[in-house]
Enzyme design. Structure first.
Site, PDB file in Angstrom:
ATOM      1  N   ASP A  74       0.844  -1.207   0.000  1.00 19.65           N
ATOM      2  CA  ASP A  74       0.000   0.000   0.000  1.00 19.65           C
ATOM      3  C   ASP A  74       0.877   1.254   0.000  1.00 19.65           C
ATOM      4  O   ASP A  74       0.371   2.378  -0.028  1.00 19.65           O
ATOM      5  CB  ASP A  74      -1.020  -0.008   1.149  1.00 19.65           C
ATOM      6  N   SER A  75       2.220   1.050  -0.045  1.00 20.95           N
ATOM      7  CA  SER A  75       3.128   2.172  -0.300  1.00 20.95           C
ATOM      8  C   SER A  75       2.780   2.825  -1.638  1.00 20.95           C
ATOM      9  O   SER A  75       3.227   3.937  -1.919  1.00 20.95           O
ATOM     10  CB  SER A  75       4.585   1.684  -0.316  1.00 20.95           C
ATOM     11  N   GLU A  94      -0.792  -5.662   8.393  1.00 18.37           N
ATOM     12  CA  GLU A  94       0.031  -4.980   9.388  1.00 18.37           C
ATOM     13  C   GLU A  94      -0.529  -5.228  10.777  1.00 18.37           C
ATOM     14  O   GLU A  94      -1.745  -5.241  10.974  1.00 18.37           O
ATOM     15  CB  GLU A  94       0.048  -3.469   9.122  1.00 18.37           C
ATOM     16  N   GLU A  98       9.916  -4.225  10.034  1.00 22.73           N
ATOM     17  CA  GLU A  98      10.244  -2.910   9.469  1.00 22.73           C
ATOM     18  C   GLU A  98      10.699  -1.954  10.558  1.00 22.73           C
ATOM     19  O   GLU A  98      10.065  -1.855  11.623  1.00 22.73           O
ATOM     20  CB  GLU A  98       9.019  -2.324   8.737  1.00 22.73           C
TER      21      GLU A  98
END
Ligand code: KIV
Length: 268
Positions: free
Chosen positions: A46-47, A117, A184
């Site tokens: 979704d970046s 996420e 991350e």
């Protein structure tokens, strides 16, 4: 059906000590190039909200947009495992609602796995999806959808208490059935400890060299995205300058009458 990298193959890669290579992809053309370059995983992240749409965060991205981009990536890939990121908001509901969204993603895009996420709070959902044979890639640490809760894109897991929270998150999602975990924006020693503790592979981004694999946003790797440049990004191409130079040359040749030449026209 073409033979793709599979979820069990990623687990074997960890056991054999072979590093997993993942990049983000958002369209057919780049997906095909990355696939031909031999990456193992194409993540439709979704970046895309930031590098394709120009948004400040990933939060505005919708499920329909993810499906649209993922289906283009699937068409461009003949070897890599294709993973679709579940966008902000979709995973906040009960597991059966997330399941409905994941089923749509699978049916409409043809991808092989979804990414969610979140750590402990996602356990029930990950358990539900994996029980129904939807492979889940988990994502803990600096999860960009939590940018407002974190007060910015900040490294997570610094200090003993925070480190044990991230460790607990990683253990919980793996125990719930995730086939791999993205780590991350966490300190290198913490990522190394998580990697050692998990049977499933870790794929790092800004988490140091000890993870079982690495992922980068392709527009960062190619030097195309010139907004934020985090410390963990390495440019393997100065793509932004390359594109500017090529289009400036095109503009110059159009303005001076050099392009198109006779070889670019058609006979009567
Ligand atoms: O959205 C994305 O591209 C991601 C990767 C950076 C892991 O989540």
């Amino acid at each position: 059906m073409a033979l793709h990298v599979t979820v069990p193959e990623l687990l074997r890669m960890k056991r054999d000590g072979r590093r997993i290579v993942a990049v983000t992809a958002y369209d057919f053309t780049f997906a095909r190039l990355f696939d031909q370059a031999g990456v193992d995983v194409l993540l439709v992240g979704d970046s895309l909200g930031m590098v394709i749409q120009g948004q400040e965060t990933t939060l505005p991205v919708t499920l329909d947009q993810m499906i649209y981009h993922t289906s283009a990536v699937v068409r461009g890939s003949s070897n890599a495992l294709v993973v679709c990121d579940m966008p902000f908001g979709v995973c906040h509901g009960p597991p059966s609602v997330v399941m409905d969204a994941a089923v749509r993603v699978f049916k409409e895009s043809g991808c092989h796995a979804v990414k969610l996420e979140g750590g402990e709070r996602m356990v029930e959902t990950i358990r539900f999806l994996t029980k129904h044979h939807i492979p889940v890639l988990a994502h803990v640490g600096l999860t960009p959808q939590s940018v407002h809760a974190f007060g910015g894109f900040k490294v997570q897991g610094r200090g003993e208490l925070e480190a044990s929270r991230v460790m607990e998150d990683a253990l919980a999602v793996a125990e719930a059935g995730a086939f791999a975990v993205i780590l991350e924006g966490i300190p290198t020693p913490l990522a190394a400890a998580i990697t050692k503790n998990l049977e499933v592979p870790t794929i790092g981004i800004g988490a140091g060299p000890e993870c079982d694999g690495q992922v980068l946003v392709s527009y960062d790797l190619l030097g195309l995205f010139e907004g934020i440049r985090p410390r963990f990004v390495k440019h393997y191409l100065e793509g932004g300058q390359g594109v500017r130079d090529a289009v400036s040359r095109f503009a110059l040749e159009v303005r001076t009458g050099i392009f198109p030449g006779p070889e670019h026209g058609f006979d009567s």
